[in-house]
Write a protein that holds these residues in place. Sequence first.
Motif, short mmCIF file in Angstrom:
data_model
loop_
_atom_site.label_atom_id
_atom_site.label_comp_id
_atom_site.label_asym_id
_atom_site.label_seq_id
_atom_site.Cartn_x
_atom_site.Cartn_y
_atom_site.Cartn_z
N PHE A 128 -1.52 7.95 -1.96
CA PHE A 128 -0.68 6.83 -2.39
C PHE A 128 -1.17 6.29 -3.72
O PHE A 128 -2.26 6.66 -4.18
CB PHE A 128 -0.67 5.71 -1.32
N SER A 142 3.63 5.27 -1.22
CA SER A 142 3.30 6.63 -0.78
C SER A 142 3.68 7.63 -1.87
O SER A 142 4.70 7.49 -2.53
CB SER A 142 4.05 6.96 0.50
N LEU A 149 4.10 1.30 1.45
CA LEU A 149 3.26 1.30 2.64
C LEU A 149 2.80 -0.09 3.01
O LEU A 149 2.74 -0.45 4.18
CB LEU A 149 2.05 2.22 2.43
#
Length: 293
Positions: A128, A142, A149
């Motif tokens: 990420f 991500s 996220l």
Amino acid sequence: IVNVWYSVNGERLGTYNGHTGAVWCVDADWDTRHVLTGSADNSCRLWDCETGKQLALVKTSSAVRTCGFDFGGNIIMFSTDKQMGYQCFVSFFDLRDPSQIENNEPYMKIPCSDSKITSAVWGPLGEFIIAGHESGELNQFSAKVREQLSNIKEHTKQINDIQTSRDMTMFITASKDNTAKLFDCTSLEHLKTFRTERPVNSAALSPIFDHVVLGGGQEAMDVTTTSTRIGKFEARFFHLAFEEEFGRVKGHFGPINSVAFHPDGKSYSSGGEDGYVRIHYFDPQYFEFEFEA
């Protein structure tokens, strides 16, 4: 113009010619074969580090504010500004697929409608990216699926800089709210706060000691109205665990825009609004004191 210099003696090695606007971000891959740059001329460019040859050009709708290689050097990400009617986007390209660059088609593009991204770095193992926003928010996006996220807001003003620790378990943010903060890379848990009286433009973590260096100062446009003595243009050193300031280094006569430790931890560099990059080597007592302590 992007320049490459020897850090040992300050000799300039060469230039990467091509950009026609301010260059906002530069990153080299892990083995220093390629260099990635993003500019206000609405482009992100890939260069051969050794020869200075331009290998790829990605045109964008607005200025490229942040860019970076992932851990393996195969995937690049960059973010564009929210301006001229265009919203802020984060784009991901896989360099192993030349058609993505040729067709200007990233394998993933994430819109950020609320607040533009002002700084971003890759998280551990390229899973990420961590992005800091104009609003003071921090996000994890991500790199595999098109989703956000997590999201937190510990800063009250714009995040100017994000840098990770050597093992990529932690990262430090520098903000206009006069603080730098330490976070856990994976959970985004807020760990430490380092406070100053002026906006912090950049912050870096020592690769060998529990030390943090901060650079900043008042806004560049206000500099002429203040004497250099009051301007607070020193690089400031804090202890990572105790959050206490233990040293300052003077020299710049304008706000410090960027700070970085040498990978061996024996020196650090600072770049200022005054047009100078200063490289400082720590004296031997610095290392003796730390190891005795």
